[in-house]
Scaffold this active site. Structure first.
Site, PDB file in Angstrom:
ATOM      1  N   CYS A  55      -2.045  -4.648  -5.568  1.00  0.00           N
ATOM      2  CA  CYS A  55      -2.560  -5.900  -5.011  1.00  0.00           C
ATOM      3  C   CYS A  55      -1.495  -6.997  -5.028  1.00  0.00           C
ATOM      4  CB  CYS A  55      -3.743  -6.396  -5.835  1.00  0.00           C
ATOM      5  SG  CYS A  55      -5.208  -5.374  -5.732  1.00  0.00           S
ATOM      6  N   GLU A 108      -1.764 -10.121  -5.956  1.00  0.00           N
ATOM      7  CA  GLU A 108      -1.765 -10.960  -7.161  1.00  0.00           C
ATOM      8  C   GLU A 108      -0.914 -10.326  -8.250  1.00  0.00           C
ATOM      9  OE1 GLU A 108      -4.304  -9.940  -5.341  1.00  0.00           O
ATOM     10  OE2 GLU A 108      -6.027 -11.281  -5.455  1.00  0.00           O
ATOM     11  N   GLU A 138       0.829  -1.208   0.000  1.00  0.00           N
ATOM     12  CA  GLU A 138       0.000   0.000   0.000  1.00  0.00           C
ATOM     13  C   GLU A 138       0.862   1.257   0.000  1.00  0.00           C
ATOM     14  OE1 GLU A 138      -2.947  -0.491   3.112  1.00  0.00           O
ATOM     15  OE2 GLU A 138      -3.957  -2.040   1.921  1.00  0.00           O
TER      16      GLU A 138
END
Ligand code: THU
Length: 160
Positions: free
Chosen positions: A73, A75, A64
């Site tokens: 993210c 993934e 973040e």
């Protein structure tokens, strides 16, 4: 005028313990990686583990940023890392797990839309389906045989 119906299928395992041993150990790596997420703002930690056809495992956790949209993210951290380090390898399996520091996540947490689009890019590129397993902190694990189940009617290079 006609109606177009697109159906989608998943397998549901009762828990990580019911997974075949290879994917169980991949999911355990995703869980370990989830704990290393940098998620000071959402307190929502996601871990991803990718198994490549060369046997290598590539990991990612969400990262973040105080400027929220600059984060990424788990993934996509994992999949872009795999593409950067092993550009010719194919992605065979992807395991995803998510847990919140503030609320229990007992149901399977599916990848977000942007991650689905990114996963689809690699599946089209390699021309073999990617098995995707996803869970919350504990509880059921869903398995999809391909990103196509998670992103039907997807946009890809054939439209360019
Ligand atoms: N997040 C992921 O890592 N993967 C997803 O598919 C959904 C959301 C992250 C992004 C952000 O750091 C936090 O979870 C809350 O949205």
């Amino acid at each position: 005028m006609k109606e177009i119906n697109i159906s989608t299928t998943f397998l549901a395992y009762n828990s990580i313990n019911d997974l075949p041993s290879e994917i169980q150990s991949l999911m355990e790596k995703a869980i370990e990686t989830r704990k290393k997420a940098y998620a000071p703002y959402s307190k929502f930690r996601v871990g991803a583990a990718i198994l490549l056809d060369n046997g290598q495992i590539v990991l990612g956790s969400n990262q973040e940023n105080a400027a929220y949209p600059s984060g990424l993210c788990a993934e996509r951290v994992a999949i872009f890392q795999a593409g950067a380090i092993y550009p010719d390898a194919k992605i065979v399996k992807l395991a995803i797990t998510a847990a919140s520091d503030t609320n229990p996540t007992m149901s399977p947490i599916p990848p977000c839309g942007a991650c689905r689009q990114s996963i689809a890019e690699y599946e089209f590129k390699q021309d073999i389906p990617i098995e995707i397993y996803f869970m919350g902190e504990s509880g059921e694990v869903y398995k999809s045989d391909s990103i196509a189940n998670l992103l039907p009617l997807s946009f890809d290079k054939k439209y360019l």
